[in-house]
Design a protein around this motif. Structure first.
Motif, short mmCIF file in Angstrom:
data_model
loop_
_atom_site.label_atom_id
_atom_site.label_comp_id
_atom_site.label_asym_id
_atom_site.label_seq_id
_atom_site.Cartn_x
_atom_site.Cartn_y
_atom_site.Cartn_z
N THR A 229 -1.64 5.37 7.91
CA THR A 229 -1.56 6.80 7.68
C THR A 229 -1.36 7.08 6.19
OG1 THR A 229 0.84 6.73 8.01
CG2 THR A 229 -0.51 7.18 9.95
N GLY A 230 -1.20 8.35 5.87
CA GLY A 230 -0.78 8.76 4.54
C GLY A 230 -1.80 8.54 3.44
N LEU A 231 -1.29 8.29 2.26
CA LEU A 231 -2.12 8.25 1.06
C LEU A 231 -3.23 7.21 1.13
CD1 LEU A 231 0.62 8.68 -1.68
CD2 LEU A 231 -1.28 10.25 -1.23
N HIS A 232 -2.92 6.00 1.59
CA HIS A 232 -3.95 4.95 1.59
C HIS A 232 -4.99 5.18 2.67
CE1 HIS A 232 -2.17 2.74 -1.62
NE2 HIS A 232 -1.04 2.52 -0.98
N ARG A 233 -4.60 5.80 3.79
CA ARG A 233 -5.61 6.15 4.80
C ARG A 233 -6.58 7.18 4.24
NH1 ARG A 233 -9.35 7.24 6.90
NH2 ARG A 233 -9.85 7.71 9.07
N ILE A 234 -6.05 8.18 3.55
CA ILE A 234 -6.91 9.20 2.94
C ILE A 234 -7.75 8.58 1.82
CG2 ILE A 234 -6.91 11.36 1.63
CD1 ILE A 234 -4.37 12.13 3.20
N GLU A 235 -7.14 7.71 1.02
CA GLU A 235 -7.87 7.02 -0.04
C GLU A 235 -9.04 6.23 0.55
OE1 GLU A 235 -7.11 3.43 -3.32
OE2 GLU A 235 -5.64 3.85 -1.75
N TYR A 236 -8.79 5.53 1.66
CA TYR A 236 -9.84 4.75 2.32
C TYR A 236 -11.01 5.66 2.74
CZ TYR A 236 -12.07 1.95 6.03
OH TYR A 236 -12.96 1.29 6.83
N GLY A 237 -10.69 6.81 3.33
CA GLY A 237 -11.74 7.73 3.76
C GLY A 237 -12.52 8.31 2.59
N LEU A 286 5.89 -3.27 -8.81
CA LEU A 286 4.63 -2.94 -9.48
C LEU A 286 3.91 -4.20 -9.95
CD1 LEU A 286 5.74 0.11 -11.66
CD2 LEU A 286 4.05 0.16 -9.83
N ALA A 287 4.68 -5.16 -10.46
CA ALA A 287 4.07 -6.42 -10.91
C ALA A 287 3.38 -7.12 -9.75
CB ALA A 287 5.14 -7.32 -11.52
N ASP A 288 4.03 -7.16 -8.59
CA ASP A 288 3.43 -7.78 -7.41
C ASP A 288 2.16 -7.03 -6.99
OD1 ASP A 288 5.47 -9.62 -7.37
OD2 ASP A 288 6.62 -8.59 -5.81
N ALA A 289 2.24 -5.70 -6.99
CA ALA A 289 1.12 -4.89 -6.51
C ALA A 289 -0.09 -5.00 -7.43
CB ALA A 289 1.55 -3.43 -6.39
N ILE A 290 0.14 -5.00 -8.74
CA ILE A 290 -0.99 -5.06 -9.67
C ILE A 290 -1.63 -6.43 -9.64
CG2 ILE A 290 0.14 -5.75 -11.83
CD1 ILE A 290 -2.40 -2.89 -11.33
N ALA A 291 -0.83 -7.48 -9.47
CA ALA A 291 -1.40 -8.82 -9.39
C ALA A 291 -2.24 -9.00 -8.13
CB ALA A 291 -0.29 -9.86 -9.44
N ALA A 292 -1.82 -8.35 -7.04
CA ALA A 292 -2.54 -8.46 -5.76
C ALA A 292 -3.60 -7.39 -5.58
CB ALA A 292 -1.53 -8.38 -4.61
N GLU A 293 -3.80 -6.54 -6.59
CA GLU A 293 -4.80 -5.47 -6.53
C GLU A 293 -4.55 -4.51 -5.37
OE1 GLU A 293 -8.88 -6.65 -7.13
OE2 GLU A 293 -8.28 -8.51 -8.11
N ASN A 294 -3.28 -4.19 -5.12
CA ASN A 294 -2.92 -3.33 -4.00
C ASN A 294 -2.38 -1.97 -4.41
OD1 ASN A 294 -3.69 -4.90 -1.87
ND2 ASN A 294 -1.70 -5.84 -1.53
N LEU A 295 -2.49 -1.62 -5.68
CA LEU A 295 -1.95 -0.34 -6.12
C LEU A 295 -2.84 0.80 -5.63
CD1 LEU A 295 0.56 0.48 -7.67
CD2 LEU A 295 -0.82 0.58 -9.75
N ALA A 296 -4.12 0.71 -5.90
CA ALA A 296 -5.10 1.69 -5.39
C ALA A 296 -6.31 0.88 -4.92
CB ALA A 296 -5.50 2.68 -6.48
N PRO A 297 -6.21 0.23 -3.75
CA PRO A 297 -7.22 -0.75 -3.35
C PRO A 297 -8.62 -0.19 -3.12
CG PRO A 297 -5.67 -0.30 -1.56
CD PRO A 297 -5.12 0.35 -2.78
N GLY A 300 -9.51 2.29 -6.92
CA GLY A 300 -9.62 1.53 -8.16
C GLY A 300 -9.09 2.26 -9.38
N GLU A 301 -8.13 3.15 -9.17
CA GLU A 301 -7.59 3.96 -10.28
C GLU A 301 -6.21 3.45 -10.70
OE1 GLU A 301 -9.09 6.19 -11.93
OE2 GLU A 301 -10.84 6.66 -10.72
N ASP A 302 -6.12 2.18 -10.96
CA ASP A 302 -4.83 1.58 -11.28
C ASP A 302 -4.22 2.12 -12.57
OD1 ASP A 302 -4.99 0.14 -8.98
OD2 ASP A 302 -5.48 -1.76 -9.92
N HIS A 303 -5.06 2.41 -13.58
CA HIS A 303 -4.52 2.85 -14.86
C HIS A 303 -3.68 4.12 -14.72
CE1 HIS A 303 -7.69 0.20 -16.66
NE2 HIS A 303 -6.75 0.03 -17.57
N ALA A 304 -4.19 5.09 -13.99
CA ALA A 304 -3.47 6.36 -13.86
C ALA A 304 -2.18 6.19 -13.09
CB ALA A 304 -4.37 7.40 -13.17
#
Length: 378
Positions: A229-237, A286-297, A300-304
């Motif tokens: 649900t939530g942000l990542h579900r909407i991001e996926y769509g 954040l370090a874990d998430a950025i290394a695993a590419e899970n911030l904005a999977p 792909g807007e990791d910089h923002a």
């Protein structure tokens, strides 16, 4: 005319071979040493294995105070391991890859905690932290009056940030309801950035956090799971499927959760130690998430999102800076410098994920040292 090259004499050949062997052995030794230095320090750590269905063991008992856990992922997908006090995340390690281990260090107070074990649907284990004479003395110690001001300032910052997030989710819901894909993508970026700015306080409402931003990898059915649900579900769509289909009810639920989160932040009673402690924990996450590419999977807007996350770490540092500068000017400069380095790494194009993760971990280490200097821990 170039003279012919002669082969080494019989007496030199054993010497050359011996020298080559020594060089090879030296290279192996250096490689082993470098590898050993890069391994997590596991001596004395409490071992925890996360399988596909549970933790091994499911019940852990440790004394109060600083404790290290060695978490090994024995499942077939990335996992997170959390220590929960009710709905509040006390400590966590995210994105531990299959077959890998991660070390979590935390100073624990006496009590009984829940521990998560991989998938969000898996049963939780129990962590019992036993009181000691030292922990009893810490509990009796009065709070520092000098930290009342910074604590109040940080609370106001987080309340404002929660309000911005609630309004951003409303705008996202409206864009989806209007059927405007481009506007919905822009609104999602705003909402996701506002949520990234709440990363220091989000674990204190873990039930809402798990509805607002669960990762598909943490769910049994991944993107098809009903709990996605939530942000990542909407991001996926929006970004992976380029479609608004089915997103209206998800966006409406997100708005409701964001409003509930805003009320939760308003009601939270923070602690002086939590200002720096929560910031350090978020920097490691954040370090874990950025290394695993899970911030904005999907977007792909990791910089923002990294920029927004680092801004909240800076604000946490800033409210403590007058006290830290008075107590240890060199440490105050070190914290500021490491956060600046993390900003620079996060802004680089293209993004170097390992360099950014290293900079975030260095910033986390500096932030974690603030409490000891200010007398908030022995």
């Amino acid at each position: 005319m170039t003279p012919p090259v002669s082969a080494p004499s019989g007496r030199l050949l054993p010497l050359l071979l011996g020298t080559g062997a020594l060089l090879v052995l030296g290279g192996v030794a250096l490689f082993w040493l470098a590898s050993a230095q890069n391994q997590p320090q596991t001596e004395g750590a409490v071992p925890v294995t996360v399988t596909a269905t549970a933790c091994e063991p499911m019940a852990i008992e440790v004394p109060a105070g600083p404790t290290r856990f060695l978490i090994r992922n024995a499942s077939d997908r990335p996992v997170e391991w959390e220590i929960l006090n009710g709905v509040m995340v006390v400590a966590e390690r995210e994105n531990i890859a299959p077959g890998f281990s991660s070390v979590l260090s935390e100073r624990l107070k006496p009590g009984v905690y829940d521990i998560t074990c991989g998938l969000l649907s898996n049963p939780r284990g129990k962590l019992t932290v036993l009181a000691t004479a030292e922990s009893a003395a810490e509990t009796a110690a009065p709070p520092l009056r000098e930290l009342i001001g910074p604590l109040s300032e940080r609370k106001v910052q987080l309340m404002k940030a929660a309000g911005k997030f609630a309004r951003a989710t409303q705008a996202l819901e409206q864009a989806i309801a209007a059927g405007d894909l481009a506007a919905a993508k822009t609104a999602w970026m705003r909402a996701a950035a506002e949520w990234a700015g709440l990363g220091t306080v989000a674990p204190q409402a873990a039930d809402l956090q798990n509805r607002i931003a669960p990762q598909a990898a943490w769910l049994a059915g991944r993107e098809a799971d009903h709990a996605f649900t939530g942000l990542h579900r909407i991001e996926y769509g929006l970004f992976a499927r380029a479609s608004l289909d089915g997103l209206a009810p998800v966006a409406a639920a997100l708005t409701g959760d964001a409003t509930a989160f805003q009320a939760r932040v308003k009601a939270l009673d923070g602690t002086p130690a939590g200002i720096a402690g929560d910031a350090a924990r978020y920097a490691r996450t954040l370090a874990d998430a950025i290394a695993a590419e899970n911030l904005a999977p999907y977007a792909g807007e990791d910089h923002a999102l990294l920029a927004a996350a680092l801004d909240t770490l800076d604000r946490a540092r800033a409210v403590l800076d007058p006290l830290l500068s008075a107590a240890d000017p060199a440490q105050a400069v070190r914290v500021k410098t490491r956060l600046a380095a993390a900003h620079a790494a996060a802004a680089a194009v293209p993004l170097d994920r390992q360099a950014t993760a290293d900079a975030l971990n260095a910033a986390a280490e500096a932030l974690a040292g603030i409490n000891a200097t200010l007398g908030l821990e022995p």
